[in-house]
Enzyme design. Structure first.
Site, short mmCIF file in Angstrom:
data_model
loop_
_atom_site.label_atom_id
_atom_site.label_comp_id
_atom_site.label_asym_id
_atom_site.label_seq_id
_atom_site.Cartn_x
_atom_site.Cartn_y
_atom_site.Cartn_z
N GLN A 196 0.87 -1.17 -0.04
CA GLN A 196 0.00 0.06 -0.02
C GLN A 196 0.92 1.17 -0.13
O GLN A 196 1.81 1.32 0.88
CB GLN A 196 -0.92 -0.16 1.38
N TYR A 224 -6.59 -11.51 -3.50
CA TYR A 224 -5.57 -10.39 -3.53
C TYR A 224 -5.20 -10.15 -2.41
O TYR A 224 -5.31 -9.00 -2.24
CB TYR A 224 -6.46 -9.43 -4.42
N ASN A 229 -1.54 -7.74 4.29
CA ASN A 229 -1.79 -6.36 4.94
C ASN A 229 -3.18 -6.42 5.60
O ASN A 229 -3.15 -5.74 6.86
CB ASN A 229 -1.93 -5.36 3.62
N GLU A 245 -3.49 -15.21 -3.44
CA GLU A 245 -3.05 -14.18 -4.19
C GLU A 245 -1.81 -14.69 -5.46
O GLU A 245 -1.46 -15.89 -4.88
CB GLU A 245 -2.09 -13.38 -3.08
N ASP A 298 -9.50 -7.19 -2.76
CA ASP A 298 -8.83 -5.90 -3.02
C ASP A 298 -8.26 -6.32 -4.21
O ASP A 298 -6.94 -6.32 -4.41
CB ASP A 298 -7.75 -5.90 -1.87
N CYS A 323 -9.56 0.17 -5.86
CA CYS A 323 -8.75 1.17 -6.37
C CYS A 323 -9.22 1.66 -7.76
O CYS A 323 -8.51 2.50 -8.38
CB CYS A 323 -7.17 0.87 -6.46
N GLU A 357 -9.81 5.75 -3.94
CA GLU A 357 -9.85 4.40 -3.58
C GLU A 357 -11.00 4.45 -2.57
O GLU A 357 -11.67 4.93 -1.73
CB GLU A 357 -8.72 4.02 -2.51
C1 LIG Z 1 -4.50 -3.78 -4.81
S1 LIG Z 1 -3.49 -5.18 -4.45
C2 LIG Z 1 -3.94 -5.39 -2.86
C3 LIG Z 1 -2.89 -6.10 -2.06
C4 LIG Z 1 -3.21 -6.21 -0.30
N1 LIG Z 1 -4.63 -6.41 -0.17
C5 LIG Z 1 -2.85 -5.16 0.21
O1 LIG Z 1 -3.83 -4.25 0.88
O2 LIG Z 1 -1.55 -4.90 0.32
C6 LIG Z 1 -3.86 -6.37 -5.58
C7 LIG Z 1 -3.03 -7.68 -5.30
O3 LIG Z 1 -3.85 -8.49 -6.35
C8 LIG Z 1 -2.80 -9.20 -6.88
N2 LIG Z 1 -3.00 -9.89 -8.14
C9 LIG Z 1 -3.14 -9.41 -9.29
N3 LIG Z 1 -3.76 -9.95 -10.30
C10 LIG Z 1 -4.36 -11.11 -9.55
C11 LIG Z 1 -4.98 -12.33 -9.90
N4 LIG Z 1 -5.29 -12.50 -11.03
N5 LIG Z 1 -5.44 -13.26 -9.05
C12 LIG Z 1 -4.84 -12.81 -7.63
N6 LIG Z 1 -4.20 -11.90 -7.30
C13 LIG Z 1 -3.83 -10.95 -8.39
C14 LIG Z 1 -1.55 -8.40 -7.06
O4 LIG Z 1 -0.36 -9.24 -6.88
C15 LIG Z 1 -1.70 -7.54 -5.78
O5 LIG Z 1 -0.89 -7.88 -4.58
#
Ligand SMILES: C[S@@+](CC[C@H](N)C(=O)[O-])C[C@H]1O[C@@H](n2cnc3c(N)ncnc32)[C@H](O)[C@@H]1O
Length: 365
Positions: A196, A224, A229, A245, A298, A323, A357
């Site tokens: 984040q 995700y 976090n 994830e 997320d 986001c 967000e």
């Molecule tokens: C907006 S971030 C949120 C991460 C976490 N919830 C945080 O607050 O730090 C989105 C996350 O989704 C993962 N991601 C992207 N595409 C994905 C997919 N198709 N399936 C699962 N995870 C994915 C990324 O690696 C990233 O860590």
């Protein structure tokens, strides 16, 4: 806030608007955008509008024997980047090191030649990971030059990257401490994985998610989850948690983070949201042992893909952190059917930009 780069730099597009007006403008826009839904009042959550970014990336501009940080130009000024003197939105630790670091680099031809980009990652203690990205062949001989930088900047570790190659001096992660509801949580954050960007807002988002899940019972499924976090503090509210994830490195960090925070009711799995959704469809025992009432999602800006949306729609209660309001709006067309929107928050993670967000709590009618 004022910044000498305002009006030149393409990042802070709302530089002319006082901060309280930005909040009003963005929340009004959201209200309008989500007017098709039966909406509660939008809760506006904000933090400081200065020194809020815990990570930042800058291009490097070389001119004669001087080097500058550079940002993309404002849209109206055309394509490309422009040199900037300062950036006031970055964390104080990043702000304080930016100029002296570049002065040291200017003195050293090996460090300076074809240096293309500098990325910063900081934690609440002012420790830094600084990544130098080159457009030239880099080898281990750069270690001597980095050693000199490390002697000068004792709060920083360095990573040197060139396409396909990476050298780490001495570590590629930071331990972040977040204060959530007066309790400290520790997180390993690995360079080049998602974290984040706004620490203060992140703490407020997690507190919001905890407050709004107080009455949810049973287990929690999370898609995700990044480095855990939300997972780690929220796991205190639920019996068992399964969190997934796509990034293996983030799952490694998340598993470590569960350990250092003494959480033993979480299972982390490295897989895509679509793959995990398929496990559910196939009635895999991996997932059927959880009660599928509560889910936290997320996703990245693209929101939910079709399979994942179908999966999420199986749950009674949904905590959706988004986001991108546009993909959130699309996903709510499915998820808000048969569910009540109990809470809707606008988290201003990125002051001076149009970015918004959002957090949404949906509960089965
Ligand atoms: C907006 S971030 C949120 C991460 C976490 N919830 C945080 O607050 O730090 C989105 C996350 O989704 C993962 N991601 C992207 N595409 C994905 C997919 N198709 N399936 C699962 N995870 C994915 C990324 O690696 C990233 O860590």
């Amino acid at each position: 806030m004022t910044c000498s780069s305002f009006g030149k730099c393409g990042s802070c597009v709302l530089w002319e608007m006082p901060y309280d007006e930005q909040l009003k403008m963005k929340s009004e826009k959201l209200k309008e955008m989500f007017s098709e839904f039966d909406m509660p009042e939008i809760e506006v959550v904000h933090g400081s509008d200065e020194h809020f970014r815990a990570r930042a990336e800058f291009r490097v501009w070389h001119e004669g024997d001087k080097s500058y940080y550079a940002m993309r130009k404002r849209k109206e000024d055309g394509r490309g980047v422009i040199p900037i003197e300062e950036c006031k939105i970055v964390d104080k630790a990043i702000y304080d090191i930016m100029t002296p670091l570049l002065k040291e680099i200017e003195k050293n031809d090996n460090l300076r030649f074809k240096l293309y980009e500098i990325d910063f990652l900081s934690n609440s203690k002012g420790e830094l990971i600084i990544t130098l990205i080159y457009h030239k062949k880099v080898d281990e001989s750069i270690a001597e030059d980095i050693k000199k930088l490390k002697e000068k900047f004792k709060n920083a570790d360095f990573i040197v990257r060139k396409k396909g190659r990476k050298y780490v001096f001495d570590k590629n992660y930071l331990i972040e401490e977040l204060n959530i509801n007066s309790k400290t949580y520790k997180y390993k954050i690995i360079e080049n994985t998602f974290s984040q960007p706004n620490r203060q807002m992140n703490q407020k988002m997690i507190e919001w998610a905890m407050r709004n899940s107080e009455d949810l019972k049973g287990d929690l499924v999370e898609l995700y989850c990044g480095n855990g976090n939300f997972t780690i503090p929220l796991s205190e509210r639920f019996n068992k948690v399964i969190a997934t994830e796509i990034s293996k490195e983030s799952i490694e960090a998340a598993t470590y983070n569960a350990e250092i925070n003494a959480r033993d009711n979480i299972t982390f799995l490295a897989m895509s949201a679509a793959e995990f959704s398929k496990l559910y469809k196939d009635r895999s025992p991996l997932i059927t042992k959880y009660d599928l009432k509560n889910i936290l999602i997320d996703p990245p800006r693209a929101g939910l893909d079709d399979k994942s949306r179908e999966f999420v729609n199986e749950f009674d209660n949904i905590i959706y952190i988004s986001c991108n309001p546009e993909t959130l709006q699309r996903d709510l067309k499915t998820l808000a059917k048969g569910r009540e929107i109990k809470a809707f928050a606008f988290f201003d993670q990125f002051p001076y930009t149009n970015h918004a967000e959002c957090g949404v709590i949906l509960k089965k009618n």
